[in-house]
Design a protein around this motif. Structure first.
Motif, PDB file in Angstrom:
ATOM      1  N   LEU A 177      -4.860  17.643 -78.563  1.00  0.00           N
ATOM      2  CA  LEU A 177      -5.250  18.923 -77.967  1.00  0.00           C
ATOM      3  C   LEU A 177      -6.606  18.787 -77.268  1.00  0.00           C
ATOM      4  O   LEU A 177      -6.802  19.299 -76.161  1.00  0.00           O
ATOM      5  CB  LEU A 177      -5.322  19.997 -79.060  1.00  0.00           C
ATOM      6  CG  LEU A 177      -5.081  21.446 -78.628  1.00  0.00           C
ATOM      7  CD1 LEU A 177      -3.667  21.619 -78.091  1.00  0.00           C
ATOM      8  CD2 LEU A 177      -5.322  22.402 -79.783  1.00  0.00           C
ATOM      9  N   ASP A 178      -7.541  18.084 -77.895  1.00  0.00           N
ATOM     10  CA  ASP A 178      -8.849  17.846 -77.274  1.00  0.00           C
ATOM     11  C   ASP A 178      -8.700  17.075 -75.968  1.00  0.00           C
ATOM     12  O   ASP A 178      -9.341  17.393 -74.961  1.00  0.00           O
ATOM     13  CB  ASP A 178      -9.768  17.066 -78.223  1.00  0.00           C
ATOM     14  CG  ASP A 178     -10.192  17.875 -79.439  1.00  0.00           C
ATOM     15  OD1 ASP A 178     -10.012  19.113 -79.427  1.00  0.00           O
ATOM     16  OD2 ASP A 178     -10.696  17.265 -80.401  1.00  0.00           O
ATOM     17  N   ALA A 179      -7.860  16.032 -75.970  1.00  0.00           N
ATOM     18  CA  ALA A 179      -7.678  15.196 -74.787  1.00  0.00           C
ATOM     19  C   ALA A 179      -7.071  15.981 -73.629  1.00  0.00           C
ATOM     20  O   ALA A 179      -7.276  15.634 -72.461  1.00  0.00           O
ATOM     21  CB  ALA A 179      -6.791  14.000 -75.121  1.00  0.00           C
ATOM     22  N   LEU A 180      -6.345  17.040 -73.940  1.00  0.00           N
ATOM     23  CA  LEU A 180      -5.762  17.896 -72.908  1.00  0.00           C
ATOM     24  C   LEU A 180      -6.746  18.938 -72.395  1.00  0.00           C
ATOM     25  O   LEU A 180      -6.412  19.736 -71.518  1.00  0.00           O
ATOM     26  CB  LEU A 180      -4.506  18.594 -73.454  1.00  0.00           C
ATOM     27  CG  LEU A 180      -3.301  17.686 -73.707  1.00  0.00           C
ATOM     28  CD1 LEU A 180      -2.242  18.417 -74.517  1.00  0.00           C
ATOM     29  CD2 LEU A 180      -2.717  17.179 -72.391  1.00  0.00           C
ATOM     30  N   GLY A 181      -7.965  18.951 -72.944  1.00  0.00           N
ATOM     31  CA  GLY A 181      -8.967  19.914 -72.517  1.00  0.00           C
ATOM     32  C   GLY A 181      -8.918  21.221 -73.263  1.00  0.00           C
ATOM     33  O   GLY A 181      -9.509  22.218 -72.840  1.00  0.00           O
ATOM     34  N   LEU A 182      -8.224  21.242 -74.408  1.00  0.00           N
ATOM     35  CA  LEU A 182      -8.108  22.462 -75.212  1.00  0.00           C
ATOM     36  C   LEU A 182      -8.862  22.281 -76.533  1.00  0.00           C
ATOM     37  O   LEU A 182      -8.303  22.383 -77.618  1.00  0.00           O
ATOM     38  CB  LEU A 182      -6.629  22.786 -75.476  1.00  0.00           C
ATOM     39  CG  LEU A 182      -5.806  23.133 -74.233  1.00  0.00           C
ATOM     40  CD1 LEU A 182      -4.334  23.230 -74.566  1.00  0.00           C
ATOM     41  CD2 LEU A 182      -6.282  24.444 -73.611  1.00  0.00           C
ATOM     42  N   GLU A 183     -10.167  22.006 -76.417  1.00  0.00           N
ATOM     43  CA  GLU A 183     -10.981  21.829 -77.616  1.00  0.00           C
ATOM     44  C   GLU A 183     -11.070  23.132 -78.399  1.00  0.00           C
ATOM     45  O   GLU A 183     -10.853  24.215 -77.875  1.00  0.00           O
ATOM     46  CB  GLU A 183     -12.391  21.363 -77.241  1.00  0.00           C
ATOM     47  CG  GLU A 183     -12.465  19.997 -76.592  1.00  0.00           C
ATOM     48  CD  GLU A 183     -12.352  20.042 -75.090  1.00  0.00           C
ATOM     49  OE1 GLU A 183     -12.019  21.126 -74.548  1.00  0.00           O
ATOM     50  OE2 GLU A 183     -12.591  18.996 -74.435  1.00  0.00           O
ATOM     51  N   GLY A 184     -11.408  23.007 -79.669  1.00  0.00           N
ATOM     52  CA  GLY A 184     -11.570  24.197 -80.515  1.00  0.00           C
ATOM     53  C   GLY A 184     -10.319  24.611 -81.252  1.00  0.00           C
ATOM     54  O   GLY A 184     -10.275  25.685 -81.858  1.00  0.00           O
ATOM     55  N   GLY A 185      -9.281  23.763 -81.235  1.00  0.00           N
ATOM     56  CA  GLY A 185      -8.062  24.098 -81.953  1.00  0.00           C
ATOM     57  C   GLY A 185      -8.234  23.970 -83.461  1.00  0.00           C
ATOM     58  O   GLY A 185      -9.152  23.310 -83.953  1.00  0.00           O
ATOM     59  N   SER A 186      -7.359  24.627 -84.190  1.00  0.00           N
ATOM     60  CA  SER A 186      -7.372  24.553 -85.653  1.00  0.00           C
ATOM     61  C   SER A 186      -5.933  24.579 -86.154  1.00  0.00           C
ATOM     62  O   SER A 186      -5.003  24.871 -85.398  1.00  0.00           O
ATOM     63  CB  SER A 186      -8.172  25.710 -86.265  1.00  0.00           C
ATOM     64  OG  SER A 186      -7.583  26.955 -85.917  1.00  0.00           O
TER      65      SER A 186
END
Length: 427
Positions: A163-172
């Motif tokens: 998810l971070d690598a896709l530019g969607l940081e901050g996931g949980s």
């Protein structure tokens, strides 16, 4: 006359959107591979009996079944009320049932702990609506052969990293355990026969709210004493304090006496994820009412959340009993699926354009050999190149190229050399 539209709930993708989807898939594949998962491929169809073996939950009702070949009209009429007599195959409705069959078929050729990736379309006879399709792509990672908390932690870490690598940081990740749910419902007094229906109702908590859940349980005819015990728990006084993921958060969210072994398993997952991500704040949240509807889950369950949306971006869980249905002996297994279609919709359209994509606008009388030589030179430099005849409305031509993901253009004519080409940015 037949319609030219695709079947309801299925879609065509124009070149720019198809390229965008492939770039997202490339990131997902690269991250999964970096975490030690190996990609496999299974057929789009499985045997009817396997797809309807009672391990696919409600999805079994949504399977597209394939009519047996060579059936005579009289045989079809005689078996009209028996789908099993009319069909022998069906399109897969998920990638977990095929994986269980795959592992049972190839166990001797696989490592003791097998980490698999499957990225492929699946089909469900859904009622089409916004964001819900009859054909869609699933991106699954699974670990087969590891019953420890390490497996769940590996899946969670790989998913959050992707998810971070896709530019969607901050996931949980919201996390629970079906064994905790079963223990909790038993502690309230719900009988074993009542619990499947109670779980269906609890799964609606976000929509109905606590009182709505209590009312629906009462309306279902569940044990009045159990409903009252559940109501008292839902409306118990609670202090407003923040507890990071860990034993305190888990025990405060459950009735007293939660099984130590299960709590320790969940805590161990959190500690491993925190160590892998080198973070003080563990990106896990314990949710005692997370249900997930699949009937095959036997332990840990989870859903992927992101602060930009209210719905989940994926989920999964442990399904230790499924592979045993094919092997005759239980094999521990746990998986996590990213919601590819939802994630693609979240990503900004412009961020994944090709780095160098050039349109060569040429005169109609330009010799083909010169034109293809120029194109080959640009391709050799690493550019993507499209050839276009010059038109009177050059602006419209370039706007279409930009919409298709091209980033630059050049106009060329007979006799021009590569060094003489002036490449200009689009937009």
């Amino acid at each position: 006359m037949a319609s030219v539209n695709p079947p309801r709930g299925m879609r065509d993708f124009l070149p720019a959107e198809k390229a965008r989807r492939e770039r997202v898939l490339a990131v997902i594949r690269e991250r999964y591979r970096a975490h030690g998962f190996d990609e496999i491929e299974t057929p789009v169809m499985e045997e009817y009996a396997r797809l309807h073996a009672g391990i696919g939950g409600d999805n079994e009702k949504l399977a597209f079944n394939v009519l047996k070949r060579g059936l005579e009209p009289d045989a079809i009429r005689a078996a009209a009320d028996d789908p099993a007599a009319l069909t022998d195959l069906g399109l897969r409705y998920d990638l977990t049932v095929p994986l269980a069959r795959f592992y049972a078929s190839h166990r001797g050729e696989l490592p003791g702990v097998f980490r698999s990736v499957q990225i492929a379309p699946v089909w469900r006879a859904e009622r089409p609506q916004k964001g819900r399709y009859r054909q869609f792509v699933q991106c699954d990672i699974d670990i087969v052969g590891d019953a420890s908390a390490r497996a769940e932690a590996e899946l969670a870490t790989a998913t959050l990293d992707t998810l971070d690598a896709l530019g969607l940081e901050g996931g949980s990740i919201r996390i629970n355990d079906r064994r905790v749910l079963d223990w909790m419902l038993a502690s309230f007094g719900f009988t074993e026969d009542e619990r499947p229906g109670v779980l269906i109702t609890i799964d609606k908590l976000d929509k109905l709210g606590p009182q709505g859940i209590v009312d629906e349980l009462a309306g279902r005819g569940a044990s009045p004493e159990a409903v009252e015990a559940f109501r008292a728990f839902l409306f118990r006084p609670q202090t407003r304090e923040y507890n990071p993921f860990g034993e305190r958060q888990i025990r405060k969210a459950l009735p007293e006496g939660a099984p130590d072994e299960i709590v320790a398993h969940l805590v161990g997952i959190g500690e491993a994820v925190a160590a892998a991500r080198d973070a003080d704040d563990i990106p896990l949240v314990f949710d005692p009412f997370l249900v997930r509807g699949m009937g095959y889950y036997t332990g840990t369950i989870f859903e992927l959340a992101h602060p930009s949306v209210s719905y989940s971006l994926g989920g999964g869980g442990r399904y230790d009993g499924m592979i045993g249905r094919f092997l005759g002996q239980d094999v521990p297994a746990v998986g996590f699926s990213i919601g590819f279609e939802r994630i693609v919709d979240l990503l900004e359209a412009g961020v994944d354009a090709a780095a160098s994509a050039v349109v060569l606008v040429h005169d109609r009388d330009m010799p083909t050999r010169e034109l293809l030589a120029l194109k080959a030179a640009l391709v050799a430099e690493g550019s993507r190149v499209r050839l276009e005849h010059r038109t009177k409305n050059l602006k419209a031509l370039l706007e279409r190229a930009e919409a298709d993901g091209y980033t630059a253009f050049a106009t060329v004519s007979a006799g021009v050399a590569r060094d003489d080409i002036e490449i200009k940015p689009l937009g």
